[in-house]
Motif scaffolding. Sequence first.
Motif, PDB file in Angstrom:
ATOM      1  N   SER A 155      35.192 -26.024  18.635  1.00 54.29           N
ATOM      2  CA  SER A 155      35.317 -26.382  17.223  1.00 54.29           C
ATOM      3  C   SER A 155      34.670 -27.731  16.955  1.00 54.29           C
ATOM      4  O   SER A 155      34.206 -27.987  15.840  1.00 54.29           O
ATOM      5  N   ALA A 156      34.609 -28.586  17.959  1.00 54.25           N
ATOM      6  CA  ALA A 156      33.924 -29.872  17.811  1.00 54.25           C
ATOM      7  C   ALA A 156      32.438 -29.694  17.536  1.00 54.25           C
ATOM      8  O   ALA A 156      31.777 -30.605  17.038  1.00 54.25           O
ATOM      9  N   TYR A 157      31.911 -28.513  17.862  1.00 57.79           N
ATOM     10  CA  TYR A 157      30.500 -28.204  17.629  1.00 57.79           C
ATOM     11  C   TYR A 157      30.322 -27.078  16.618  1.00 57.79           C
ATOM     12  O   TYR A 157      29.296 -26.395  16.620  1.00 57.79           O
ATOM     13  N   GLU A 208      37.477 -33.154  19.701  1.00 56.91           N
ATOM     14  CA  GLU A 208      37.176 -33.700  18.382  1.00 56.91           C
ATOM     15  C   GLU A 208      37.740 -35.113  18.247  1.00 56.91           C
ATOM     16  O   GLU A 208      37.102 -35.988  17.653  1.00 56.91           O
ATOM     17  N   ARG A 236      29.543 -38.520  19.421  1.00 58.57           N
ATOM     18  CA  ARG A 236      29.287 -37.139  19.831  1.00 58.57           C
ATOM     19  C   ARG A 236      27.796 -36.876  19.757  1.00 58.57           C
ATOM     20  O   ARG A 236      27.150 -37.185  18.757  1.00 58.57           O
TER      21      ARG A 236
END
Length: 380
Positions: A56-58, A69, A77
């Motif tokens: 989800s961070a990407y 995240e 990031r």
Amino acid sequence: AWIWFVGLMVAARSQRRSFIVGAGVLLGGCSADSPIPSRPDVLLVVEDTVRADALSAYGHNRPTSPQLEAVAAAGVRFADVTAPGSWTWPTHATLFTGLMPWEHGAHFADPNGSQTMQLSPMPFLVTMPRDDVPTLAERFRDAGYRTVSVSGNVLIGPDLPQMMRGFDVAAHHLSDGEVVRAAVETMKDNDERPLFLFVNLFGAHGPYDVHPVRWLDDNAKTMLSKQTAPAWVQPFLTDSGVDLHRHVDETGTAGTTAFVAGDHAIPAEGLALLRDLYDGEVAQVDRHLNTLLTGWNAAGREDGVVAVTSDHGEYFGEHGLLAHGRTVYPEVTRVPLAIAAPERLPAGVVVDVPVELGMLHDTLLVLAGLDAKSEGLLPV
């Protein structure tokens, strides 16, 4: 570029913080009364087999990585990171030496090669990395650090000591839970030396176990039940999930090999199920990362440097492939990278410039105040 970087460091937040946001531990900054340590603790985490688009961070639409995240929110990031290899051995050798695979020499071996090691029960041979190049652990050790590796991947452990040069302790454990417990105990040690801690979380690597995530619905449970499983998955069912490396039939051919050869078909809904299981594994790895960083903060190391990345990704039918290794499509070479270093790096920055994972080697040295051949990722 260096003046720009220093300006961002000066503007970085100075108030000490160590708290939870959702499921994510945010790393803190130094207070005005506590100067930046000249030799910070350094934590390098490899989330083995985690492809960037599974997070989800990407941008993944499933909440697979709230802790990553949080690390990104506390630091930088990198949005476009290419790994130097598509499997464990060459990528870790690059992380540890800063050299590319054709320079450090750690890769698959010809069965007739002379400098190889058969790692039983693994069915492949590997060549050893060069021993005339100092490793990251050796650099930290020589600078007065205590150096510890705790790994869930058997390739990164005491059975292949040439890769582990410079570590005071290099331990392998059979589960990520054991890895995290050992790592947290290491963090609690009152040794006065700064700590360089390497952790490999192996959970996302096959076989794929079932975890309690909301996207595994009743249909998935039906497909994973030994009584109702479709024919394609029956040879691979285990008590905990699916193991595609099991033999597909009496010929002794692994499921991954049979699929690539066109001898064992997996329907689209089957490939989707495998991806569902994998995403559950990725989410579980992120929960382990949360526990790891909770321990990091509790041990008073929140002013240190934390880098989280992966060594390679995984195929789920793309290009007619499963698993990883031997090919270099983006599914196995695009990996995540987030670095949090309070008072050394700005917070909440996303770098879109494409970068190569091997640059992390020099970056960690520079952030720790040690000499390096380059500034690593700092100029971008």
